[in-house]
Design an enzyme around this catalytic site. Structure first.
Site, mmCIF file in Angstrom:
data_model
loop_
_atom_site.group_PDB
_atom_site.id
_atom_site.type_symbol
_atom_site.label_atom_id
_atom_site.label_comp_id
_atom_site.label_asym_id
_atom_site.label_seq_id
_atom_site.Cartn_x
_atom_site.Cartn_y
_atom_site.Cartn_z
ATOM 1 N N GLU A 167 0.940 -1.638 -0.246
ATOM 2 C CA GLU A 167 -0.140 0.258 0.069
ATOM 3 C C GLU A 167 0.995 1.239 0.061
ATOM 4 O O GLU A 167 0.522 2.098 -0.805
ATOM 5 C CB GLU A 167 -0.846 -0.044 0.941
ATOM 6 N N GLY A 196 -8.879 4.901 7.511
ATOM 7 C CA GLY A 196 -9.002 4.371 8.516
ATOM 8 C C GLY A 196 -8.402 3.691 9.583
ATOM 9 O O GLY A 196 -8.662 3.987 10.446
ATOM 10 N N ALA A 197 -8.031 2.849 9.295
ATOM 11 C CA ALA A 197 -7.049 1.805 9.604
ATOM 12 C C ALA A 197 -5.498 1.972 9.736
ATOM 13 O O ALA A 197 -5.310 1.040 10.570
ATOM 14 C CB ALA A 197 -8.258 0.552 9.453
ATOM 15 N N SER A 198 -5.080 2.502 8.900
ATOM 16 C CA SER A 198 -3.832 2.020 9.039
ATOM 17 C C SER A 198 -3.122 3.480 8.066
ATOM 18 O O SER A 198 -3.886 4.652 7.714
ATOM 19 C CB SER A 198 -3.195 1.502 7.898
ATOM 20 N N GLN A 200 0.652 5.239 6.080
ATOM 21 C CA GLN A 200 1.100 4.721 5.483
ATOM 22 C C GLN A 200 2.547 5.733 5.521
ATOM 23 O O GLN A 200 2.430 6.920 5.055
ATOM 24 C CB GLN A 200 1.634 4.392 4.277
#
Length: 490
Positions: A167, A196-198, A200
């Site tokens: 990603e 929303g959840a990770s 990078q």
């Protein structure tokens, strides 16, 4: 009178053939190299994120060798409803939710291109978490999604969970491809992605060769240049999951009411413990014997909010030369950065996308915004859903804390960050980089360029034709004197 040699049949035939040959040479050169009416190929990528799914449709010139023509996004469609991971208890709805956007794609792609158009679905941190928590539920969601997508006339290439590293790396490829930095071999731009959840972070640093913390290294050879990319994905550090962690931090004693500095004064909503702790990011921290619900009240204090947000980062342990947080290695920041997805949407809402504003001024603006009463905020933004509206103070504080204390951006290099939504009409994100990789549309070596462009080629042929014509005239020079002299009377 002496017969004019120009009028002899052989001379006339040679001259006419010569002129026809020259005209034909120029005509063929122009027509042969005339750009044809452009034909296009298409590709579809579905980004199945934790909070929603989006479809992206890409187009590129069909005539280019090895598909090396420039790829552009021509359409996007936001799927109504939540992310596919939220349909774990009724997986058929995950597949059904994609229908409208897929029908749009069907209309956008010419029907004769349907069968050859690749269709990909990549799921990110929402499905990573569901797969960790309940792999059979995750499999059922994918089965439903695959069944729905295979009903459409495209070349279905599969649905899968992207790793955090993929990603991050594909987001970096997208940003630099759209900016034409890869083809021209320019210094690259780093990529900052927040979901929303990770979240990078990916960039090239001269001080990183991949030997220290090799799990953070991704190497690419693109257009004849080697890139050693540093990338890391922090699972549970997307804005929605961090909010859960911050609320878990404030409800450890199992209270029936909390005064939250990250929400506006006057905000008061009942929240359920079972829903708050229903995520692998916080499930192991649910206080035993907690009541069913708690009153979530706002206090609107930026500095205190930042203190609470800091508690989700571990800055104390680092076994490398230097770390970002949670013991994760990070080399020195280098170059400019594009910050997209939730970074852009939150900072754009807060009117804080201009990074030339000093960091201190950004903090002051956030301080004022968070301190604004909830009633006033609701009045100022009547069209925004209250669930999202309530979270901007928290999200803005988290973004600022993540960038400055998590990733170590300072008041000196904060202006190197550019909050971006699109680059040249295409959305910034991992989807384009993912498709470019799977369809091998970025060559490892720089493609050979023609010696001459079309216009130059035509010019050269025209000059050659003129030279041939002159040579033809000169070849008939022996006939000139007799042609030009008048018959003399002796």
């Amino acid at each position: 009178a002496q017969k004019n040699p120009w009028h002899t049949p052989v001379t006339i035939i040679i001259t006419v053939i010569g002129v026809i040959a020259i005209v034909a040479l120029v005509t063929v050169a122009v027509l042969q190299n005339k750009p044809l009416l452009q034909k296009y190929k298409y590709g579809i990528v579905l980004d199945a994120g934790s909070s929603h799914t989006a479809l992206y449709l890409y187009e590129w010139p069909a005539e280019k060798d090895n598909n090396t023509g420039r790829v552009e996004q021509i359409h996007s469609c936001k799927v109504k409803g939540k992310g596919i991971s939220s349909y774990a208890s009724e997986p058929w709805k995950a597949g059904e939710s994609l229908t409208l956007c897929m029908q749009e794609a069907e209309r956008w792609v010419p029907s004769k291109r349907h069968r050859e158009t690749p269709l990909y679905l990549g799921a990110t941190a929402g499905m990573r978490l569901l797969n960790m928590e309940n792999s059979s539920a995750s499999d059922k969601v994918f089965q439903a999604v695959e069944g729905a997508l295979q009903r459409f006339p495209f070349s279905y290439e599969g649905a899968r969970i992207l790793s955090g590293q993929e990603e991050g790396a594909f987001g970096w490829v997208t940003v630099n491809y759209l900016d034409d930095r890869l083809k021209q071999g320019l210094e690259t731009t780093g990529a900052l992605d927040l979901g929303g959840a990770s979240t990078q972070i990916s960039f090239v640093s001269d001080s990183y060769d991949g030997s220290e913390s090799p799990s953070n290294s991704v190497t690419f050879r693109l257009y004849g240049n080697d890139y050693n990319l540093y990338t890391h994905s922090f699972l549970c550090y997307g804005k929605d999951q961090v909010l859960r962690m911050v609320l878990a931090q404030q409800t450890q004693s199992g209270p029936t009411s909390i005064l939250d500095p990250c929400f506006h004064p006057g905000y008061n909503v009942t929240k359920f413990y079972s829903e708050l702790y229903d995520s692998p990011c916080v499930s192991d921290r649910k206080p035993p014997g907690a009541p069913e619900a708690f009153a979530h009240r706002g206090d609107g204090n930026f500095q205190q909010c930042q203190e609470v947000v800091r508690t989700v980062f571990n800055f104390s342990s680092c076994r490398y030369r230097q770390c970002s947080f949670n013991g994760v290695f990070q080399p020195h920041l280098q170059g400019s950065f594009g910050a997209f997805s939730a970074y852009y949407f939150v900072m754009n809402f807060l009117n804080l996308t201009d990074t030339s504003i000093p960091l201190q001024a950004v903090k002051e603006k956030l301080l004022q915004y968070c301190a604004t009463s909830w009633d006033q905020i609701v009045q100022q933004h009547p069209g925004v859903k209250e669930k999202y509206l309530a979270e901007y103070c928290f999200s803005g504080t988290y973004i600022l804390t993540l960038l400055t204390e998590g990733y170590n951006f300072t008041s000196e290099n904060y202006s190197n960050i550019k909050f971006i939504k699109k680059i040249k009409g295409s959305d910034a994100g991992w989807t384009l980089g993912y498709m470019l990789n799977l369809t091998n549309m970025i060559p490892a070596e720089a493609p050979d360029s023609p010696l001459l462009p079309h216009a130059g080629y035509v010019s050269v042929v025209t000059i050659m034709a003129v030279v041939l014509f002159v040579l033809l005239i000169l070849s008939l020079r022996p006939l000139w004197p007799r042609c030009s002299k008048q018959p003399q009377i002796v």
